[in-house]
Design an enzyme around this catalytic site. Structure first.
Site, PDB file in Angstrom:
ATOM      1  N   ASP A 114      -7.815  16.129  29.060  1.00 39.36           N
ATOM      2  CA  ASP A 114      -8.140  15.893  27.576  1.00 39.36           C
ATOM      3  C   ASP A 114      -8.084  14.278  27.090  1.00 39.36           C
ATOM      4  O   ASP A 114      -7.462  13.630  27.836  1.00 39.36           O
ATOM      5  CB  ASP A 114      -7.188  16.920  26.858  1.00 39.36           C
ATOM      6  CG  ASP A 114      -5.828  16.772  27.499  1.00 39.36           C
ATOM      7  OD1 ASP A 114      -5.327  15.742  27.934  1.00 39.36           O
ATOM      8  OD2 ASP A 114      -5.152  17.525  27.125  1.00 39.36           O
ATOM      9  N   ASN A 123       3.836  25.781  22.518  1.00 47.27           N
ATOM     10  CA  ASN A 123       3.106  26.728  21.961  1.00 47.27           C
ATOM     11  C   ASN A 123       2.266  27.608  23.179  1.00 47.27           C
ATOM     12  O   ASN A 123       1.336  28.537  22.667  1.00 47.27           O
ATOM     13  CB  ASN A 123       2.261  26.605  20.852  1.00 47.27           C
ATOM     14  CG  ASN A 123       0.996  25.542  21.096  1.00 47.27           C
ATOM     15  OD1 ASN A 123       1.072  24.988  22.246  1.00 47.27           O
ATOM     16  ND2 ASN A 123       0.487  24.838  20.028  1.00 47.27           N
ATOM     17  N   HIS A 138      -0.029  25.753  24.958  1.00 50.43           N
ATOM     18  CA  HIS A 138      -1.292  25.238  25.344  1.00 50.43           C
ATOM     19  C   HIS A 138      -1.396  24.671  26.550  1.00 50.43           C
ATOM     20  O   HIS A 138      -0.403  24.329  27.104  1.00 50.43           O
ATOM     21  CB  HIS A 138      -1.778  24.433  24.076  1.00 50.43           C
ATOM     22  CG  HIS A 138      -1.032  23.036  23.913  1.00 50.43           C
ATOM     23  ND1 HIS A 138      -0.587  22.469  23.075  1.00 50.43           N
ATOM     24  CD2 HIS A 138      -0.857  22.013  25.211  1.00 50.43           C
ATOM     25  CE1 HIS A 138       0.050  21.169  23.202  1.00 50.43           C
ATOM     26  NE2 HIS A 138      -0.015  20.964  24.797  1.00 50.43           N
ATOM     27  N   GLU A 198      -5.458  25.098  22.303  1.00 50.03           N
ATOM     28  CA  GLU A 198      -4.176  25.671  21.312  1.00 50.03           C
ATOM     29  C   GLU A 198      -4.388  27.164  21.242  1.00 50.03           C
ATOM     30  O   GLU A 198      -5.531  27.503  21.530  1.00 50.03           O
ATOM     31  CB  GLU A 198      -4.677  24.964  19.974  1.00 50.03           C
ATOM     32  CG  GLU A 198      -4.383  23.453  19.936  1.00 50.03           C
ATOM     33  CD  GLU A 198      -3.037  22.936  20.062  1.00 50.03           C
ATOM     34  OE1 GLU A 198      -2.210  23.737  20.572  1.00 50.03           O
ATOM     35  OE2 GLU A 198      -2.738  21.785  19.626  1.00 50.03           O
TER      36      GLU A 198
HETATM   37  N1  LIG Z   1      -2.387  17.391  26.171  1.00 49.84           N
HETATM   38  C1  LIG Z   1      -1.104  17.188  26.741  1.00 49.84           C
HETATM   39  C2  LIG Z   1      -0.849  18.467  27.726  1.00 49.84           C
HETATM   40  O1  LIG Z   1      -1.616  18.465  28.696  1.00 49.84           O
HETATM   41  C3  LIG Z   1       0.546  18.418  27.993  1.00 49.84           C
HETATM   42  O2  LIG Z   1       0.726  19.525  28.959  1.00 49.84           O
HETATM   43  C4  LIG Z   1       1.377  18.757  26.841  1.00 49.84           C
HETATM   44  C5  LIG Z   1       2.900  18.777  27.178  1.00 49.84           C
HETATM   45  O3  LIG Z   1       3.499  17.426  26.971  1.00 49.84           O
HETATM   46  P1  LIG Z   1       4.839  17.283  27.743  1.00 49.84           P
HETATM   47  O4  LIG Z   1       4.720  17.194  29.189  1.00 49.84           O
HETATM   48  O5  LIG Z   1       5.030  15.810  27.133  1.00 49.84           O
HETATM   49  O6  LIG Z   1       5.894  18.163  26.981  1.00 49.84           O
HETATM   50  O7  LIG Z   1       1.317  17.774  25.941  1.00 49.84           O
HETATM   51  C6  LIG Z   1      -0.095  17.202  25.693  1.00 49.84           C
HETATM   52  O8  LIG Z   1      -0.263  18.245  24.625  1.00 49.84           O
END
Ligand SMILES: N[C@@H]1[C@@H](O)[C@H](O)[C@@H](COP(=O)(O)O)O[C@@H]1O
Length: 239
Positions: free
Chosen positions: A67, A136, A138, A143
């Site tokens: 992404d 959440n 995702h 989402e």
């Molecule tokens: N787009 C990314 C996701 O790919 C990732 O898994 C998520 C969790 O991030 P973290 O690993 O910092 O908790 O964050 C972002 O939203």
């Protein structure tokens, strides 16, 4: 779904690194799906270490990031282009033309999504997809409520996701409202998936994943339907 309980964050990163190294060493032209966020940082450190020790080369590897924020240029320190270069790409021998990240600055974002999907297809699909998880549920930036049938698309970020990611931005207003994300259907077409889960803040998400109910209101739940998905979770999350 196979679950591996790692001793700690370093152990989680090391286990994931070993699986990826094994895959690339047996198939040098592996198409690797990459994630951002804090969770995979240790994994990238591990892969760089293996590269420096000459136990791994990315010479023939091709990568697709999950992404990118809409409206952030690659030069912006909060873009995922910048993140990947800073934490991983600058240290390894992955060819520039083999690194793919959606372009959140594209004039025609719909066309960019289609183009990205075609690129993945042309490479034969993702061999090994790395995922983190949002609080959440995702995956990528899919989402809650995203159809399981979605391919690469534009998503409006949940308020909770923007708040979780606000720690990287000077103000909440500067956290982008939209992103391009590889879709759930695209993720599910990957031949193998590794989901990394780390830290206390992911306890509820992990618990809900274990509940096993497969629902679009909790995107990661679809992974139960994948026949080669490994969850590597650290003890901090579980306890
Ligand atoms: N787009 C990314 C996701 O790919 C990732 O898994 C998520 C969790 O991030 P973290 O690993 O910092 O908790 O964050 C972002 O939203």
């Amino acid at each position: 779904m196979q679950i591996i309980e790692a001793e700690n964050y370093e152990d989680m990163s090391r286990i994931a690194g070993q699986i990826i190294a094994r895959e690339i060493n047996s198939k040098p032209d592996t198409a690797l799906g990459l994630a951002t966020g804090s969770t995979p940082l240790g994994l990238y450190t591990e892969l760089v270490k293996l590269y420096e020790e000459k136990r791994l080369s990315f010479q023939h590897t091709i990568t697709f990031n999950l992404d990118e924020y809409v409206g952030l240029p690659a030069s912006d320190s909060n873009s995922y282009h910048y993140f990947m270069k800073k934490h991983f790409f600058q240290y390894i021998d992955l060819k520039e033309e083999n690194r793919h990240i959606p372009n959140g600055m594209a004039e025609n974002l719909q066309e960019e999504c289609k183009k990205y999907e075609r690129l993945i297809e042309k490479s034969g699909g993702i061999d090994l997809q790395i995922l983190g998880i949002g609080g959440n549920g995702h995956i990528g930036f899919n989402e809650p409520g995203t159809p399981f049938s979605a391919q690469t698309h534009i998503i409006c970020l949940d308020q909770s996701t923007r708040e979780a990611n606000a720690r990287f931005f000077p103000t909440m207003e500067q956290v982008p409202a939209k992103a391009i994300t590889v879709g759930i259907e695209t993720i599910m077409r990957s031949k193998q998936i590794i989901l990394l889960i780390s830290g206390k803040t992911k306890y509820n998400a992990y618990k809900r994943l274990l509940d096993g109910e497969i629902t679009e209101t909790f995107p990661a739940s679809i992974l139960h339907k994948h026949d080669n998905c490994t969850v590597i979770v650290d003890k901090e999350t579980v306890c």
